[in-house]
Design a protein around this motif. Structure first.
Motif, PDB file in Angstrom:
ATOM      1  N   LYS A   1       0.971  -1.392   0.042  1.00 33.86           N
ATOM      2  CA  LYS A   1       0.009   0.062   0.093  1.00 33.86           C
ATOM      3  C   LYS A   1       1.020   1.236   0.016  1.00 33.86           C
ATOM      4  CE  LYS A   1      -3.785   2.139   2.538  1.00 33.86           C
ATOM      5  NZ  LYS A   1      -4.681   1.842   3.835  1.00 33.86           N
ATOM      6  N   ILE A   2       0.472   2.056  -0.784  1.00 29.02           N
ATOM      7  CA  ILE A   2       1.381   3.234  -1.023  1.00 29.02           C
ATOM      8  C   ILE A   2       0.316   4.565  -0.085  1.00 29.02           C
ATOM      9  CG2 ILE A   2       2.359   5.378  -2.234  1.00 29.02           C
ATOM     10  CD1 ILE A   2       2.976   3.344  -4.497  1.00 29.02           C
ATOM     11  N   ILE A   3       0.976   5.206   0.752  1.00 30.25           N
ATOM     12  CA  ILE A   3       0.010   6.006   1.667  1.00 30.25           C
ATOM     13  C   ILE A   3       0.672   7.291   1.521  1.00 30.25           C
ATOM     14  CG2 ILE A   3      -0.721   4.243   3.045  1.00 30.25           C
ATOM     15  CD1 ILE A   3       1.465   5.235   5.338  1.00 30.25           C
TER      16      ILE A   3
ATOM     17  N   SER B   1      -0.327  13.130  -3.585  1.00 32.54           N
ATOM     18  CA  SER B   1      -1.370  14.014  -4.242  1.00 32.54           C
ATOM     19  C   SER B   1      -3.012  13.266  -3.737  1.00 32.54           C
ATOM     20  CB  SER B   1      -1.359  13.963  -5.523  1.00 32.54           C
ATOM     21  OG  SER B   1      -1.222  12.770  -6.316  1.00 32.54           O
ATOM     22  N   GLY B   2      -2.820  12.032  -3.190  1.00 29.54           N
ATOM     23  CA  GLY B   2      -3.939  11.417  -2.955  1.00 29.54           C
ATOM     24  C   GLY B   2      -4.706  11.819  -1.838  1.00 29.54           C
ATOM     25  N   SER B   3      -4.023  12.475  -0.923  1.00 33.12           N
ATOM     26  CA  SER B   3      -4.495  12.807   0.444  1.00 33.12           C
ATOM     27  C   SER B   3      -4.744  14.398   0.251  1.00 33.12           C
ATOM     28  CB  SER B   3      -3.372  12.859   1.580  1.00 33.12           C
ATOM     29  OG  SER B   3      -3.065  11.506   1.684  1.00 33.12           O
ATOM     30  N   THR B   4      -6.114  14.442  -0.200  1.00 30.78           N
ATOM     31  CA  THR B   4      -6.600  15.872  -0.181  1.00 30.78           C
ATOM     32  C   THR B   4      -7.198  16.535   1.080  1.00 30.78           C
ATOM     33  OG1 THR B   4      -8.809  15.087  -0.672  1.00 30.78           O
ATOM     34  CG2 THR B   4      -7.238  15.493  -2.424  1.00 30.78           C
ATOM     35  N   HIS B   5      -7.570  15.750   2.143  1.00 29.37           N
ATOM     36  CA  HIS B   5      -8.060  16.202   3.406  1.00 29.37           C
ATOM     37  C   HIS B   5      -7.418  15.469   4.422  1.00 29.37           C
ATOM     38  CE1 HIS B   5     -11.066  17.848   0.610  1.00 29.37           C
ATOM     39  NE2 HIS B   5     -11.447  18.809   1.646  1.00 29.37           N
TER      40      HIS B   5
ATOM     41  N   ALA C   1      -7.924  11.872   5.859  1.00 34.94           N
ATOM     42  CA  ALA C   1      -9.271  11.850   6.398  1.00 34.94           C
ATOM     43  C   ALA C   1      -9.763  10.351   5.640  1.00 34.94           C
ATOM     44  CB  ALA C   1      -9.961  12.962   5.716  1.00 34.94           C
ATOM     45  N   SER C   2      -9.350   9.875   4.644  1.00 36.20           N
ATOM     46  CA  SER C   2      -9.795   8.833   4.037  1.00 36.20           C
ATOM     47  C   SER C   2      -9.057   7.434   4.373  1.00 36.20           C
ATOM     48  CB  SER C   2     -10.092   9.001   2.532  1.00 36.20           C
ATOM     49  OG  SER C   2      -8.858   9.199   1.940  1.00 36.20           O
ATOM     50  N   ASP C   3      -7.990   7.547   4.926  1.00 37.72           N
ATOM     51  CA  ASP C   3      -7.112   6.529   5.004  1.00 37.72           C
ATOM     52  C   ASP C   3      -6.418   6.643   6.640  1.00 37.72           C
ATOM     53  OD1 ASP C   3      -5.457   4.290   5.020  1.00 37.72           O
ATOM     54  OD2 ASP C   3      -4.155   4.864   3.314  1.00 37.72           O
ATOM     55  N   PRO C   4      -7.020   6.013   7.756  1.00 36.10           N
ATOM     56  CA  PRO C   4      -6.227   6.073   8.662  1.00 36.10           C
ATOM     57  C   PRO C   4      -4.908   5.523   8.987  1.00 36.10           C
ATOM     58  CG  PRO C   4      -8.124   4.284   8.819  1.00 36.10           C
ATOM     59  CD  PRO C   4      -7.850   5.077   7.559  1.00 36.10           C
ATOM     60  N   ASP C   5      -4.478   4.680   8.054  1.00 36.48           N
ATOM     61  CA  ASP C   5      -2.889   4.164   8.174  1.00 36.48           C
ATOM     62  C   ASP C   5      -1.946   5.099   7.869  1.00 36.48           C
ATOM     63  OD1 ASP C   5      -4.071   1.642   8.660  1.00 36.48           O
ATOM     64  OD2 ASP C   5      -4.359   1.066   6.535  1.00 36.48           O
ATOM     65  N   ALA C   6      -2.510   6.523   7.137  1.00 38.33           N
ATOM     66  CA  ALA C   6      -1.367   7.358   7.030  1.00 38.33           C
ATOM     67  C   ALA C   6      -1.605   8.612   8.076  1.00 38.33           C
ATOM     68  CB  ALA C   6      -1.798   7.773   5.384  1.00 38.33           C
TER      69      ALA C   6
END
Length: 371
Positions: A12-14, A43-47, A95-100
């Protein structure tokens, strides 16, 4: 190439986050504004989600469940919450991935006090109640109340911040509100007192009263208190009442010009002679000075040698006068009309440069005639 191998599991890439403020070691006061900042990549983490974890991350207080991942958050001055502790952290996560996520180092949140009474210049009489009042920011349930003197080696209140006068070790405190403690002013007269309010659970959280206040005694002149006539050279018993046994000395002065002064120290042999300072035991023998007044314009004042504003004066003026003793004629002499001149002799007590001489007969002074 036809030679290859696949990893046995999916990866997984976070996104990347690194809190930059607070990042550990800071010291915040409840309800003060704070801006949270962080570095980020991906770029995937917008919030992001911002939270303060507690109970080893089993619970958390949400700061914002989804705020733009722009590296800064103040949300119109976000304020430090009422979560007093030495081991507070902030976590930033996708906000959409608690692993990051990333967690800051430990920082501190403390409460605060503001002492509104006593204030600089206040004066409180010994033995009477005074109110100590303060406001608290944060949920602080108990405080320690102390008093100390700002004067080094204060002779009457020899308490310091390091070795204070403890008023109350643990007094119930109104968190996020106002608390009042009623204190009976101790018998320690001084002009250099301050109060300190301390969080019982954190002695680095405290506040002092603004400036110095005074704990004062009192004096009341009993004699001479007005209307008396004192004779030069006589012994007068000056009498006064006082409060505050810590005031071991009193300064006594008098004015010949009503209360306008100048004020003259009485003659005495206590300590430094003739400085007016005597033992504060309520009475002293005073030899009435050769300062004759024609009217009742003499006032007596008794004061604290360390605080001249603590004083009392006689209620009204008294008078100092000289005195005469006639030597001749002494009585029994027989003077004949138109005889030779006779000598009149007298002694004087006090400085009286000129006198009028009268005679009268039949013990009737109203018939006196000028010689």
């Amino acid at each position: 190439s036809d030679v290859y191998a696949d990893s046995p599991y999916n990866s997984k890439i976070i996104g990347y986050f690194k809190l930059t403020y607070p990042d550990g070691g800071e010291d915040f006061v409840v309800n003060t504004p704070c801006t949270i900042t962080w570095d980020h990549a991906g770029s995937g983490s917008t919030h992001v989600k911002l939270e303060i974890p507690s109970n080893n991350f089993t619970n958390s207080t949400i700061i914002n469940a989804s705020t733009p991942n722009d590296g800064i958050y103040n949300e119109v001055e976000w304020r430090i919450p009422d979560m007093i502790s030495d081991t507070v952290q902030i976590r930033v996560s996708d906000a959409s991935d608690p692993d990051a996520f990333n967690i800051s180092g430990y920082f501190k949140i403390r409460g605060a006090f503001n002492v509104s009474s006593p204030k600089d210049g206040d004066r409180f009489p010994i033995g009477y109640p005074m109110n100590i009042t303060w406001n608290t920011t944060g949920s602080i349930n108990a405080v320690k109340i102390i008093a100390y003197s700002t004067k080094e080696n204060d002779p009457r209140f020899n308490y310091t911040v390091e070795n204070p006068y403890v008023i109350n070790e643990s007094y119930p405190n109104v968190g996020n509100g106002e608390t009042t403690y009623t204190w009976i002013v101790p018998d320690n007269a001084t002009n250099y007192t301050r109060i300190r309010i301390i969080d019982v659970n954190d002695n680095t959280t405290y506040a002092d009263s603004s400036g110095n206040f005074s704990m004062i005694g009192s004096f009341t002149v009993i004699y001479p208190n007005g209307g008396e006539t004192l004779f030069v050279g006589d012994i007068c018993d000056i009498i006064w009442n006082h409060t505050g046994s810590s005031i071991t000395e009193a300064k006594i002065t008098y004015s010949l010009n009503n209360t306008s002064g100048p004020w003259i120290s009485i003659s005495e042999d206590y300590g430094t002679p003739n400085d007016g300072i005597v033992a504060n035991n309520g009475t002293i023998n005073w030899i009435v000075p050769d300062n004759i007044t024609s009217n009742y314009t003499v006032y007596l004042k008794i004061e604290d040698p360390y605080d001249s504003s603590v004083n009392d004066t006689s209620d009204s003026g008294f008078k100092i006068r000289g005195n005469f003793t006639i030597i001749t004629p002494a009585g029994g002499e027989r003077w004949v009309v138109f005889e030779n001149n006779h000598t009149i002799n007298w002694t004087t007590i006090g400085t009286i440069p000129y006198v009028d001489l009268y005679y009268f007969k039949d013990d009737n002074i109203s018939t006196k005639q000028l010689i």
